[in-house]
Design an enzyme around this catalytic site. Structure first.
Site, PDB file in Angstrom:
ATOM      1  N   LYS A 107       8.663 -12.650  -4.300  1.00 44.14           N
ATOM      2  CA  LYS A 107       8.577 -11.372  -3.576  1.00 44.14           C
ATOM      3  C   LYS A 107       9.748 -10.511  -3.994  1.00 44.14           C
ATOM      4  O   LYS A 107      10.782 -11.027  -4.399  1.00 44.14           O
ATOM      5  CB  LYS A 107       8.652 -11.631  -2.054  1.00 44.14           C
ATOM      6  CG  LYS A 107       8.109 -10.516  -1.199  1.00 44.14           C
ATOM      7  CD  LYS A 107       6.608 -10.578  -1.053  1.00 44.14           C
ATOM      8  CE  LYS A 107       6.046  -9.462  -0.237  1.00 44.14           C
ATOM      9  NZ  LYS A 107       4.625  -9.633   0.037  1.00 44.14           N
TER      10      LYS A 107
HETATM   11  P1  NAD Z   1       1.173  -0.113   3.752  1.00 44.49           P
HETATM   12  O1  NAD Z   1       2.533   0.410   3.487  1.00 44.49           O
HETATM   13  O2  NAD Z   1       0.034   0.368   2.945  1.00 44.49           O
HETATM   14  O3  NAD Z   1       0.795   0.116   5.312  1.00 44.49           O
HETATM   15  C1  NAD Z   1       1.623  -0.290   6.356  1.00 44.49           C
HETATM   16  C2  NAD Z   1       1.072   0.335   7.630  1.00 44.49           C
HETATM   17  O4  NAD Z   1       1.826  -0.159   8.743  1.00 44.49           O
HETATM   18  C3  NAD Z   1       1.189   1.854   7.674  1.00 44.49           C
HETATM   19  O5  NAD Z   1       0.035   2.395   8.282  1.00 44.49           O
HETATM   20  C4  NAD Z   1       2.409   2.099   8.559  1.00 44.49           C
HETATM   21  O6  NAD Z   1       2.390   3.344   9.219  1.00 44.49           O
HETATM   22  C5  NAD Z   1       2.226   0.952   9.548  1.00 44.49           C
HETATM   23  N1  NAD Z   1       3.469   0.612  10.234  1.00 44.49           N
HETATM   24  C6  NAD Z   1       4.719   0.480   9.720  1.00 44.49           C
HETATM   25  N2  NAD Z   1       5.590   0.187  10.697  1.00 44.49           N
HETATM   26  C7  NAD Z   1       4.885   0.116  11.843  1.00 44.49           C
HETATM   27  C8  NAD Z   1       5.223  -0.127  13.193  1.00 44.49           C
HETATM   28  N3  NAD Z   1       6.482  -0.373  13.557  1.00 44.49           N
HETATM   29  N4  NAD Z   1       4.224  -0.105  14.112  1.00 44.49           N
HETATM   30  C9  NAD Z   1       2.956   0.144  13.738  1.00 44.49           C
HETATM   31  N5  NAD Z   1       2.565   0.388  12.489  1.00 44.49           N
HETATM   32  C10 NAD Z   1       3.527   0.385  11.558  1.00 44.49           C
HETATM   33  O7  NAD Z   1       1.301  -1.714   3.669  1.00 44.49           O
HETATM   34  P2  NAD Z   1       0.138  -2.779   3.402  1.00 44.49           P
HETATM   35  O8  NAD Z   1       0.103  -3.067   1.955  1.00 44.49           O
HETATM   36  O9  NAD Z   1      -1.081  -2.374   4.135  1.00 44.49           O
HETATM   37  O10 NAD Z   1       0.774  -4.086   4.087  1.00 44.49           O
HETATM   38  C11 NAD Z   1       0.691  -4.334   5.491  1.00 44.49           C
HETATM   39  C12 NAD Z   1       1.005  -5.796   5.745  1.00 44.49           C
HETATM   40  O11 NAD Z   1       0.088  -6.614   5.008  1.00 44.49           O
HETATM   41  C13 NAD Z   1       2.396  -6.269   5.308  1.00 44.49           C
HETATM   42  O12 NAD Z   1       2.819  -7.280   6.181  1.00 44.49           O
HETATM   43  C14 NAD Z   1       2.129  -6.851   3.930  1.00 44.49           C
HETATM   44  O13 NAD Z   1       3.126  -7.798   3.542  1.00 44.49           O
HETATM   45  C15 NAD Z   1       0.801  -7.503   4.176  1.00 44.49           C
HETATM   46  N6  NAD Z   1       0.005  -7.759   2.956  1.00 44.49           N
HETATM   47  C16 NAD Z   1      -0.336  -6.747   2.117  1.00 44.49           C
HETATM   48  C17 NAD Z   1      -1.129  -7.039   1.013  1.00 44.49           C
HETATM   49  C18 NAD Z   1      -1.624  -5.961   0.080  1.00 44.49           C
HETATM   50  O14 NAD Z   1      -2.443  -6.277  -0.802  1.00 44.49           O
HETATM   51  N7  NAD Z   1      -1.220  -4.727   0.215  1.00 44.49           N
HETATM   52  C19 NAD Z   1      -1.528  -8.359   0.755  1.00 44.49           C
HETATM   53  C20 NAD Z   1      -1.164  -9.361   1.658  1.00 44.49           C
HETATM   54  C21 NAD Z   1      -0.403  -9.040   2.755  1.00 44.49           C
END
Ligand code: NAD
Length: 419
Positions: A107
């Site tokens: 990561k």
């Molecule tokens: P992203 O940046 O696209 O979206 C994050 C979202 O969370 C946004 O809508 C943001 O406004 C919201 N957010 C941030 N802080 C917040 C809070 N305090 N309260 C409520 N909402 C809040 O990120 P993503 O890629 O969608 O990732 C989200 C989660 O999924 C993370 O934990 C990431 O590690 C995990 N994840 C992502 C992927 C991927 O393919 N993108 C894969 C596996 C896991």
């Protein structure tokens, strides 16, 4: 801060120890898995648009490379620190092992609020960060992907910078790239789709109908949350609330998700969407819904909040959204939690497909990608479900147990160098 100080890291170690007891894991293997293989901290100086120079701190942690090259996203967020990145790298090792992928866990991230940077500043920061970590990444070493605060454009800059440094195009150095530079169809929505495939299987097990009676709340409307909401809606479920960092919106009759995505793209906010009332993130998490999808950040559900949660099914779109205490409390109340390393595995599964397609220079259609994703994630779901039923343990502990069973075998076969 020490690498082991953070809550996410400690939670990961705790669950590793618990799973180790279940499968009677070799203690030497457990000790090796408690520490990352390698951690790099870099200084990232960036020329800002006004001519000044700001210095950010970046990280890349490779937790394990026993099963193959390191794999894991890059996060741009103010909460990023060494321990968080190391904890997330550890989760990637467990996820990739559970999903039967030939990949290790890694990561990366930068402590920065990307929303206040211009596109040019973001590009310069990404390129300098890439250059600083370029000696430890590569298509056979460690392959980054998008995570919170990064996207396909970030991956294209990363791939270009790495390619400039080695002198030829290396699309395999990242996944989650735009299609035009070697990305895979279906990658962008893959994590959200995997979440929905897991939810479908869980619903079959719990005798929930996957139709308009399946009410869903989604926290986070980024890559994972918006796609999870969209695919749930397209398959006939009723998404009644979604939120982002600024709060959420709610309509008990269901939100029109395709329209909401268009609204969000145009206005950059959920606010002002038709036929919806405002709701806080806390209210959303405590709604009386059939299924809850936390898809924002880790630690969103703590023990205090867990007391008020009404749903009986949580599908963890985010990594580590329930604290250890909250998870234990919810499980004791009979809540089924489909854990992160299983539920959000769709992203890394299709990242692996992207890598395979790139290596063979032969690209698949979207239906084929989605069908292969379905096969991979549902087979992992049933492996974990059956293990959990047989051993009468939570899905999280079952997922970890299945994961370290595979890792233990591989580590013992490879042995320790030098002996
Ligand atoms: P992203 O940046 O696209 O979206 C994050 C979202 O969370 C946004 O809508 C943001 O406004 C919201 N957010 C941030 N802080 C917040 C809070 N305090 N309260 C409520 N909402 C809040 O990120 P993503 O890629 O969608 O990732 C989200 C989660 O999924 C993370 O934990 C990431 O590690 C995990 N994840 C992502 C992927 C991927 O393919 N993108 C894969 C596996 C896991």
């Amino acid at each position: 801060m020490d690498i082991t100080d953070g809550a996410l890291y400690q939670n990961s170690v705790k669950i590793l120890e618990d799973a180790g007891k279940i499968i009677n894991c070799d203690p030497n293997i457990l000790n090796r898995l408690k520490k990352p293989k390698r951690a790099l901290i870099v200084s990232v100086p960036v020329r800002m648009d006004d001519g000044s120079v700001k210095v950010y701190t970046g990280y890349r942690v490779q937790h394990s490379m026993t099963l193959g090259p390191g794999k894991g996203g890059i996060r741009y967020h103010m909460g990023v620190d060494l321990s968080e990145v190391a904890g997330l790298a550890m989760l990637m090792t467990f996820k990739n092992s559970l999903l039967n992928l030939p990949l290790g866990g890694a990561k990366g991230g930068i402590t920065v609020d990307p929303t206040v940077l211009s596109r040019a500043e973001l590009q310069r920061m990404t390129r300098r960060y890439t250059s600083e970590i370029s000696n430890i990444i590569g298509p056979d070493k460690d392959i980054p992907a998008p995570d919170v605060g990064t996207n396909p454009q970030t991956m294209a800059w990363l791939m270009d910078t790495y390619s400039q440094e080695v002198g030829f195009a290396v699309p395999g150095v990242v996944t989650g790239k735009p299609i035009e530079v070697g990305g895979s169809l279906g990658r962008e929505g893959a994590t959200g789709m995997g979440v929905v495939f897991c939810m479908e299987e869980a619903c079959k097990k719990l005798n929930y109908r996957f139709d308009d009676t399946l009410t869903i709340a989604v926290q986070g409307f980024g890559n994972v949350g918006s796609h999870a909401a969209l695919y749930s809606h397209q398959r006939g479920a009723r998404v009644i609330a979604v939120s982002d960092v600024d709060g959420g919106i709610y309509n008990k009759n269901g939100l029109d998700i395709p329209k909401l995505i268009a609204h969000f793209k145009a206005k950059k906010t959920l606010d002002g969407f038709e036929n919806a009332e405002k709701i806080t993130n806390e209210e959303l998490l405590c709604l009386d819904v059939k299924a809850l999808i936390p898809a924002a950040l880790d630690g969103a559900i703590n023990a205090k909040l867990a007391e008020k949660i009404k749903t009986k099914l949580i599908i963890e779109g985010a990594n580590g959204p329930c604290t250890a205490e909250a998870g234990a409390l919810l499980v004791s109340r009979g809540v089924k939690i489909i854990p992160d390393i299983l539920a959000n595995g769709g992203g890394v599964i299709v990242s692996y497909f992207e890598w395979v397609q790139g290596v063979s220079s032969y690209f698949w259609g979207e239906d084929e990608v989605n069908a292969k994703l379905h096969t991979a994630i549902t087979s992992a779901f049933h492996k974990v479900w059956n293990f959990s039923e047989t051993h009468k343990i939570s899905m999280r502990l079952a997922a970890m147990s299945c994961s370290i069973q595979r890792l233990e075998k591989a580590m013992l076969l490879r042995g320790l160098y030098p002996q």
